[in-house]
Design a protein around this motif. Structure first.
Motif, PDB file in Angstrom:
ATOM      1  N   LEU A  45      18.160   4.119  -0.169  1.00 10.68           N
ATOM      2  CA  LEU A  45      17.258   3.469  -1.123  1.00 10.68           C
ATOM      3  C   LEU A  45      17.956   2.218  -1.651  1.00 10.68           C
ATOM      4  CD1 LEU A  45      16.145   6.731  -2.964  1.00 10.68           C
ATOM      5  CD2 LEU A  45      14.940   5.528  -1.126  1.00 10.68           C
ATOM      6  N   THR A  46      18.008   1.205  -0.826  1.00 11.65           N
ATOM      7  CA  THR A  46      18.808   0.027  -1.121  1.00 11.65           C
ATOM      8  C   THR A  46      18.099  -0.970  -2.031  1.00 11.65           C
ATOM      9  OG1 THR A  46      17.982  -0.993   0.907  1.00 11.65           O
ATOM     10  CG2 THR A  46      20.069   0.221   1.053  1.00 11.65           C
ATOM     11  N   ARG A  47      16.783  -0.819  -2.148  1.00 13.53           N
ATOM     12  CA  ARG A  47      16.015  -1.742  -2.980  1.00 13.53           C
ATOM     13  C   ARG A  47      14.788  -1.029  -3.511  1.00 13.53           C
ATOM     14  NH1 ARG A  47      11.504  -2.715  -0.326  1.00 13.53           N
ATOM     15  NH2 ARG A  47      11.437  -2.520   1.950  1.00 13.53           N
ATOM     16  N   SER A  48      14.205  -1.555  -4.574  1.00 10.55           N
ATOM     17  CA  SER A  48      12.925  -1.033  -5.044  1.00 10.55           C
ATOM     18  C   SER A  48      11.861  -1.360  -4.002  1.00 10.55           C
ATOM     19  CB  SER A  48      12.550  -1.669  -6.377  1.00 10.55           C
ATOM     20  OG  SER A  48      13.467  -1.317  -7.388  1.00 10.55           O
ATOM     21  N   GLY A  49      10.933  -0.413  -3.800  1.00 11.22           N
ATOM     22  CA  GLY A  49       9.885  -0.657  -2.826  1.00 11.22           C
ATOM     23  C   GLY A  49       9.310   0.624  -2.271  1.00 11.22           C
ATOM     24  N   VAL A  50       8.537   0.476  -1.197  1.00 15.24           N
ATOM     25  CA  VAL A  50       7.846   1.592  -0.563  1.00 15.24           C
ATOM     26  C   VAL A  50       8.610   2.024   0.688  1.00 15.24           C
ATOM     27  CG1 VAL A  50       5.700   2.346   0.538  1.00 15.24           C
ATOM     28  CG2 VAL A  50       5.618   0.806  -1.445  1.00 15.24           C
ATOM     29  N   TYR A  51       8.757   3.333   0.857  1.00 12.81           N
ATOM     30  CA  TYR A  51       9.484   3.888   1.994  1.00 12.81           C
ATOM     31  C   TYR A  51       8.605   4.924   2.697  1.00 12.81           C
ATOM     32  CZ  TYR A  51      13.706   1.850  -0.065  1.00 12.81           C
ATOM     33  OH  TYR A  51      14.637   0.986  -0.580  1.00 12.81           O
ATOM     34  N   ARG A  52       8.543   4.823   4.013  1.00  7.25           N
ATOM     35  CA  ARG A  52       7.797   5.821   4.789  1.00  7.25           C
ATOM     36  C   ARG A  52       8.712   7.008   5.100  1.00  7.25           C
ATOM     37  NH1 ARG A  52       3.145   5.782   7.463  1.00  7.25           N
ATOM     38  NH2 ARG A  52       2.913   3.520   7.181  1.00  7.25           N
ATOM     39  N   ILE A  53       8.176   8.216   4.957  1.00  8.79           N
ATOM     40  CA  ILE A  53       8.936   9.443   5.163  1.00  8.79           C
ATOM     41  C   ILE A  53       8.533  10.088   6.492  1.00  8.79           C
ATOM     42  CG2 ILE A  53       9.327  11.780   4.287  1.00  8.79           C
ATOM     43  CD1 ILE A  53      10.687   9.613   2.645  1.00  8.79           C
ATOM     44  N   SER A 110       0.838  -1.196   0.000  1.00  6.83           N
ATOM     45  CA  SER A 110       0.000   0.000   0.000  1.00  6.83           C
ATOM     46  C   SER A 110       0.877   1.250   0.000  1.00  6.83           C
ATOM     47  CB  SER A 110      -0.899  -0.010   1.237  1.00  6.83           C
ATOM     48  OG  SER A 110      -1.637   1.189   1.332  1.00  6.83           O
ATOM     49  N   VAL A 111       0.409   2.284  -0.700  1.00 11.44           N
ATOM     50  CA  VAL A 111       1.143   3.551  -0.772  1.00 11.44           C
ATOM     51  C   VAL A 111       0.185   4.687  -0.405  1.00 11.44           C
ATOM     52  CG1 VAL A 111       2.588   5.063  -2.173  1.00 11.44           C
ATOM     53  CG2 VAL A 111       2.527   2.595  -2.658  1.00 11.44           C
ATOM     54  N   LYS A 112       0.418   5.279   0.762  1.00 18.09           N
ATOM     55  CA  LYS A 112      -0.442   6.338   1.277  1.00 18.09           C
ATOM     56  C   LYS A 112       0.331   7.656   1.370  1.00 18.09           C
ATOM     57  CE  LYS A 112      -3.035   2.985   4.059  1.00 18.09           C
ATOM     58  NZ  LYS A 112      -3.461   2.593   5.434  1.00 18.09           N
ATOM     59  N   PRO A 113      -0.371   8.757   1.678  1.00 23.66           N
ATOM     60  CA  PRO A 113       0.323  10.048   1.815  1.00 23.66           C
ATOM     61  C   PRO A 113       1.491   9.967   2.796  1.00 23.66           C
ATOM     62  CG  PRO A 113      -2.031  10.404   1.763  1.00 23.66           C
ATOM     63  CD  PRO A 113      -1.835   8.910   1.808  1.00 23.66           C
ATOM     64  N   GLY A 114       2.606  10.567   2.392  1.00 25.35           N
ATOM     65  CA  GLY A 114       3.804  10.518   3.221  1.00 25.35           C
ATOM     66  C   GLY A 114       4.681   9.328   2.932  1.00 25.35           C
ATOM     67  N   MET A 115       4.309   8.561   1.912  1.00 20.91           N
ATOM     68  CA  MET A 115       5.131   7.416   1.515  1.00 20.91           C
ATOM     69  C   MET A 115       5.737   7.667   0.138  1.00 20.91           C
ATOM     70  SD  MET A 115       2.870   4.104   2.655  1.00 20.91           S
ATOM     71  CE  MET A 115       2.572   3.709   4.373  1.00 20.91           C
ATOM     72  N   GLY A 116       6.938   7.149  -0.053  1.00 19.34           N
ATOM     73  CA  GLY A 116       7.603   7.263  -1.338  1.00 19.34           C
ATOM     74  C   GLY A 116       7.820   5.894  -1.951  1.00 19.34           C
ATOM     75  N   ILE A 117       7.948   5.880  -3.262  1.00 21.00           N
ATOM     76  CA  ILE A 117       8.270   4.649  -3.984  1.00 21.00           C
ATOM     77  C   ILE A 117       9.606   4.864  -4.684  1.00 21.00           C
ATOM     78  CG2 ILE A 117       7.621   3.063  -5.841  1.00 21.00           C
ATOM     79  CD1 ILE A 117       4.723   3.926  -5.462  1.00 21.00           C
ATOM     80  N   PHE A 118      10.546   3.967  -4.451  1.00 17.16           N
ATOM     81  CA  PHE A 118      11.787   3.987  -5.218  1.00 17.16           C
ATOM     82  C   PHE A 118      11.800   2.783  -6.140  1.00 17.16           C
ATOM     83  CE2 PHE A 118      16.283   2.640  -5.719  1.00 17.16           C
ATOM     84  CZ  PHE A 118      16.684   3.698  -6.531  1.00 17.16           C
ATOM     85  N   LEU A 119      12.111   3.035  -7.417  1.00 18.45           N
ATOM     86  CA  LEU A 119      12.152   1.972  -8.413  1.00 18.45           C
ATOM     87  C   LEU A 119      13.498   2.000  -9.107  1.00 18.45           C
ATOM     88  CD1 LEU A 119       8.605   2.582  -9.929  1.00 18.45           C
ATOM     89  CD2 LEU A 119       9.284   0.658  -8.459  1.00 18.45           C
ATOM     90  N   LYS A 120      14.230   0.914  -8.986  1.00 16.53           N
ATOM     91  CA  LYS A 120      15.492   0.794  -9.698  1.00 16.53           C
ATOM     92  C   LYS A 120      15.229   0.676 -11.195  1.00 16.53           C
ATOM     93  CE  LYS A 120      18.342  -1.329  -6.098  1.00 16.53           C
ATOM     94  NZ  LYS A 120      19.238  -2.474  -5.789  1.00 16.53           N
TER      95      LYS A 120
END
Length: 275
Positions: free
Chosen positions: A106-114, A61-71
Motif C-alpha cells: 500500500l505505497t500510496r492512497s488509492g484504489v487497489y484490486r484484490i 471507480s470502486v467496485k466489489p473486490g476492490m479496496g481503498i487505502f487512505l494515508k
C-alpha cells in the motif's frame, strides 16, 4: 444499516508496532468528504454496489473486490454511484503503521484490486466481530487480525501489475523442479527452459519476485532440507548430509550453512538436542 466499534486500548496495546483502532460496516455507504483527510490510515473494502473515490484531482471507480487505502491526513472524498454500496472499513495506528502499509504494497492512497476476495473479506468480518464483542483483550485480537490482513494484502493486491501471488505462480514450475531435484546438479539453463525464457530473464524474474538469484534460492532450499535430515538422522555424517542435498563438498556446504544460519551444522545439531 451500519455497524462500527472504536477500540479502547491498554498501554500495552499501544506499544504494539501496529494496532487496530476501529472497524465498521455500511450496507449503503454514505458520502464522505474530508478536506483535511482522516488522522489515521484506513483500509476500506467494497463487497457490493459501486462507488467512486476522489483523490488528488482524480476520480476512481470502486467496485466489489476492490479496496481503498487512505494515508493519514490526505484529503479525499468517496460516495456511492450505484447503491447499495456495501463497505467494510478499519483504521489503525502504531509506530510501524506506515512501514507495515508499505510492506503490504500500500505505497500510496488509492484504489487497489484484490485477487482473493474471500480471504480479505474473511479478515474484515472477523475484525468487526472482535471489535464489537467488547471482550477483554479484544484490541489485541483485532491487532493480530490486522497484522494478518496486511500480510495477506501483500499477496493479493494489484496496481496495474501482477500481484505477488500471480508472480509466484509464474515461477511454480521452477520451484517444483527444484523441490523434486535439489539433490542433483541443476543448471540455470534447465531452469530457464522450464519457463521458455533465457537465463538472463530467469535471473531477472527471481530478483524481481524472490529478491535473490535462482541458485541462491536453490541453496536455501538445500540448507532447509539438510536441517530436516540432520534432525531425522542424527547418526548421519555432515559430509553425507551435504551430498544428499546436492552439495559437492562438505566444506562448501558448511560455509553456506553458517552464512544462512549463523552457526555450523554441528552446532545446529547440538542446539537441537542431537548428539
Amino acid at each position: 444499516m451500519q455497524r462500527f466499534a472504536f477500540l479502547m486500548h491498554s498501554e500495552l496495546e499501544t506499544k504494539l508496532p501496529v494496532y487496530m483502532c476501529g472497524a465498521g460496516y455500511w450496507t449503503s455507504q454514505e458520502t464522505i468528504i474530508r478536506p483535511k483527510g482522516y488522522p489515521l490510515p484506513q483500509w476500506l473494502f467494497c463487497t457490493d454496489g459501486e462507488g467512486e473515490l476522489k483523490l488528488g484531482g482524480e476520480i476512481c471507480s470502486v467496485k466489489p473486490g476492490m479496496g481503498i487505502f487512505l494515508k493519514a491526513d490526505e484529503p479525499h472524498e468517496y460516495r456511492a454511484i450505484r447503491e447499495p454500496w456495501e463497505i467494510y472499513w478499519l483504521n489503525f495506528s502504531g509506530e510501524q503503521a506506515e512501514r507495515m502499509s508499505l510492506l503490504a504494497g500500500l505505497t500510496r492512497s488509492g484504489v487497489y484490486r484484490i485477487t482473493n476476495y474471500d480471504l480479505i473479506l474473511h479478515h474484515m468480518k472477523a475484525a468487526l466481530t472482535f471489535a464489537l464483542s467488547e471482550k477483554p483483550l479484544a484490541g489485541m485480537e483485532c491487532s493480530k487480525l490486522l497484522y494478518s490482513l496486511l500480510i495477506d494484502i501483500t499477496k493479493c493486491i494489484t496496481v496495474h501489475q501482477p500481484s505477488i501471488e500471480q508472480n509466484y505462480m509464474r515461477l511454480t514450475p521452477v520451484f517444483n523442479y527444484m523441490e523434486q531435484h535439489y539433490a542433483s546438479k541443476i543448471s540455470l539453463e534447465e531452469l530457464a527452459e522450464l519457463l521458455g525464457v533465457s537465463t538472463q530473464h530467469l535471473c531477472l524474474l527471481f530478483r524481481k519476485i524472490v529478491h535473490c538469484r535462482p541458485i541462491e534460492y536453490l541453496n536455501r532450499l538445500r540448507i532447509n532440507k539438510s536441517k530436516e535430515l540432520m534432525l531425522k538422522e542424527w547418526d548421519a555424517r555432515v559430509g553425507e548430509i551435504a551430498r544428499r542435498v546436492g552439495f559437492d563438498t562438505p566444506s562448501y556446504f558448511s560455509t553456506l550453512f553458517r552464512n544462512a544460519e549463523g552457526m555450523s551444522p554441528e552446532t545446529f545439531r547440538r542446539l537441537n538436542g542431537m548428539r
